[in-house]
Design an enzyme around this catalytic site. Structure first.
Site, PDB file in Angstrom:
ATOM      1  N   HIS A 298      69.070  58.065  38.319  1.00  8.58           N
ATOM      2  CA  HIS A 298      68.153  57.441  37.914  1.00  8.58           C
ATOM      3  C   HIS A 298      67.215  57.615  37.177  1.00  8.58           C
ATOM      4  CE1 HIS A 298      65.341  61.459  39.282  1.00  8.58           C
ATOM      5  NE2 HIS A 298      66.256  61.180  40.177  1.00  8.58           N
ATOM      6  N   CYS A 299      65.792  57.251  36.962  1.00 11.36           N
ATOM      7  CA  CYS A 299      64.756  57.056  36.155  1.00 11.36           C
ATOM      8  C   CYS A 299      63.951  57.426  37.173  1.00 11.36           C
ATOM      9  CB  CYS A 299      65.097  56.442  34.645  1.00 11.36           C
ATOM     10  SG  CYS A 299      64.841  55.037  35.411  1.00 11.36           S
ATOM     11  N   LYS A 300      62.061  56.818  36.639  1.00 14.03           N
ATOM     12  CA  LYS A 300      61.025  56.986  36.956  1.00 14.03           C
ATOM     13  C   LYS A 300      61.444  55.804  38.054  1.00 14.03           C
ATOM     14  CE  LYS A 300      57.302  56.314  35.172  1.00 14.03           C
ATOM     15  NZ  LYS A 300      56.440  56.613  34.751  1.00 14.03           N
TER      16      LYS A 300
ATOM     17  N   CYS B 280      65.552  61.186  33.716  1.00  6.86           N
ATOM     18  CA  CYS B 280      63.545  61.545  33.461  1.00  6.86           C
ATOM     19  C   CYS B 280      63.551  62.487  32.622  1.00  6.86           C
ATOM     20  CB  CYS B 280      62.394  61.891  34.851  1.00  6.86           C
ATOM     21  SG  CYS B 280      62.076  60.362  35.515  1.00  6.86           S
TER      22      CYS B 280
END
Length: 597
Positions: free
Chosen positions: A258-260, A206
């Site tokens: 992970h991202c958002k 992110c």
């Protein structure tokens, strides 16, 4: 004496019994010590064993108010009992007396009510939270084992994809509130400490959210880029090298990416990692595997540009041994729209990871024009063309760049890399991100992107006799074509390319200014008619002009540029077509290809 003693002892018993059963008014009268013997004898004798009748009692206004207050309290008690709360109550032998509720029982009532309301509220909030998290997960698979319910998926035994761990103030106020409907930080930490203690490393992609790395014992690495976009191409090999170094240290180590939302950007990097680790030989197989593992419907990594970058990395592994390739320097000449209907006339923005490089909304030659004016139709070729007359190109490009088309029916865009593409690339509508979200479909739509190699110098065909004006803020065209050496080449190129000569609307503005075009390209040369009229009148002036032309006088070149600026201070659609009389500006070298054939 006996009868007197009996009679004297009888009244007190009678008074006691009457006092126990009489009304409040009788009780008040019995407090008086002066009781008349005659009145005592006239009172009927009631034995202590007999039950005193329940006589109606007069009430005072104060007693009415007191009873009304107790009635309200008992109404609340009955309402609370409807919610399953049992209230303690104390009654007398004959009547329910409100004064029988003790202070301890009152506190028990309020505690029971409060506890019931809190339990009910927490249960409702938990139910809403669970539903919200499942809605936000959409088509992604969730981990629901061991009491956990997380937006998290095992892509394989050592690679995990998950949504953003929110709910901690270190990720900002928005990140804190996102903990309501995304993975909560405390639950995520508990999961990894339970299942992979000291064996996990988290990779945050992110650019819009960060958090305190100490929450994961410092095992956090950041490779940020924007949502719905592609990373700098050198970020992909760096990520893969970092993840590989962690995984090879121990067979039980896991990588958490992970991202958002934990889907698109996460998918791009995980698919690249699968390629790097040689789980599958091709990018297509890696993408298909990830989509099936992460999403119930197989729609995980679906943006065309992000898929393109996974394929770019496949080429990097094959052609550059997995190392970041150097950026190739190019000049973007322009665009051609193939099979484009009349209602598609977008404005254009070119940018890279550092910001905007070019936009038709700000460029001096196009900012005052509607898109319908700077897109030039060539019906015989079936294309619509955009380029800047008098300019060597739109902008210089090196490495990653983004082309975004702004249209009233919906924007669409794509990410490309100069090193990974040819100078001419044709993209279908399906190769653009968000093209399928447009209000009106455009079947068969294609965009041709035209570039040339560029080393920072100005090609000869764009050089004037003196210093060229190449500033993008200059409204006068700096394009000095070879028309100066060959007066008829503009018309010849026009005939060969047929960009502007195949419709009446486009012929008129060109035919209206043929002499002005030559005047701009050959300002110092007089026409034959002008020569014949001035030979006898001003021979000295003619010789001076010829001498200035042969010596490439700086003063003459400066005055030419000023003349051009006066002729076309602000371009409109007619001016663009007039300047484009030399069709090579919009043909992008097609005439040269024809000559080679």
């Amino acid at each position: 004496m006996a009868s007197e003693s009996d009679s004297s002892s009888q009244p007190p018993k009678e008074v006691v019994d009457v006092k126990a059963s009489a009304s409040s008014t009788v009780v008040e009268e019995s407090n008086s010590l002066a009781v008349d013997s005659a009145s005592v004898e006239s009172t009927p004798i009631v034995s202590s064993s007999d039950e005193v009748p329940n006589l109606p009692k007069p009430t005072t206004p104060e007693q009415n108010n007191l009873q009304a207050g107790f009635a309200g309290k008992w109404a609340i008690a009955r309402l609370a009992s409807g919610f399953g709360l049992h209230l303690a109550q104390k009654t007398s032998e004959g009547n329910e007396n409100a004064s029988g509720v003790s202070p301890s029982s009152k506190s028990t009532v309020f505690q029971s009510v409060g506890k019931g309301l809190v339990d009910t509220s927490l249960g409702a909030v938990k139910a809403v939270q669970v539903k919200a998290r499942h809605m936000v997960s959409q088509n992604k698979r969730r981990y629901q084992e061991g009491g956990f319910d997380l937006d998290l998926t095992y892509i394989n035994d050592n690679i995990i994809a998950m949504g953003f761990p929110a709910g901690d103030m270190s990720s900002g106020i928005f990140g804190y509130f996102e903990g309501f409907y995304r993975n909560h930080m405390e639950e995520v930490i508990k999961f990894f400490e339970t299942n992979h203690k000291d064996r996990y490393k988290v990779y945050n992609l992110c650019s819009e959210r960060l958090y305190d790395a100490s929450l994961f014992a410092g095992k956090v690495a950041c490779f940020p880029f924007n949502d719905h976009n592609c990373p700098p191409i050198n970020l992909i090999p760096s990520f893969c090298q970092s993840a590989y170094s962690w995984l090879k240290d121990d067979i039980l180590n896991v990588v958490v990416v992970h991202c958002k939302a934990g889907k698109a950007r996460t998918g791009l990097m995980i698919c690249s990692l699968l390629l790097f680790l040689k789980f599958f030989p091709t990018a297509h197989e890696c993408i298909d595997y990830y989509n099936q593992r992460r999403c119930v419907d197989g729609q995980g990594l679906i943006l065309p540009s992000q898929i393109r970058y996974v394929k770019y990395f496949e080429r990097i592994l094959a052609d550059f041994n997995g190392e970041s390739p150097p950026g190739r320097r190019c000049m973007l000449r322009g665009f051609r729209l193939h099979e484009c209907p009349y209602w598609v006339r977008p404005s254009i923005t070119i940018s890279d990871h550092n910001g905007i490089l070019f936009t038709t909304k700000r460029h001096p030659k196009t900012k005052n024009l509607m898109p319908e004016d700077f897109w030039i139709r060539a019906p015989k070729k079936g294309i619509v063309v955009f380029a800047l007359p008098g300019e060597r190109g739109l902008t210089e490009l090196t490495g990653d760049f983004k082309i975004q088309f702004h249209d009233r029916q919906g924007d669409f865009y794509c990410w490309l890399n100069t090193t990974m593409m040819e100078n001419r690339v044709i993209l279908n509508g399906s190769d653009f991100d968000d093209f399928d979200k447009r209000k009106l479909p455009v079947p068969g739509f294609k965009v041709e992107i035209v570039m040339i190699d560029y080393d920072g110098t100005v090609p000869d065909k764009y050089k004037s006799n003196e210093k060229p004006s190449l500033s993008s803020t200059d409204c006068s065209p700096s394009y000095k074509s070879s028309t100066s050496s060959s007066p008829n080449k503009a018309s010849n190129n026009q005939d060969n390319d047929n960009v502007f000569s195949d419709s009446d609307d486009e012929v008129k503005p060109m035919s209206a200014k043929p002499s002005s075009s030559k005047a701009i390209s050959e300002p110092g040369t007089a026409s034959p008619t002008q020569q014949s009229g001035k030979i006898d009148a001003d021979v000295t002036a003619l010789r001076k002009n010829i001498q200035q032309l042969s010596l490439n006088s700086k003063q003459q070149s400066t005055s030419d540029n000023k003349k051009v600026g006066k002729v076309i201070p602000n371009l409109d659609s007619g001016d663009i077509k007039a300047i484009a009389a030399d069709a090579s500006v919009f043909s992008f070298g097609d005439d040269e290809d024809d000559e080679d054939e």
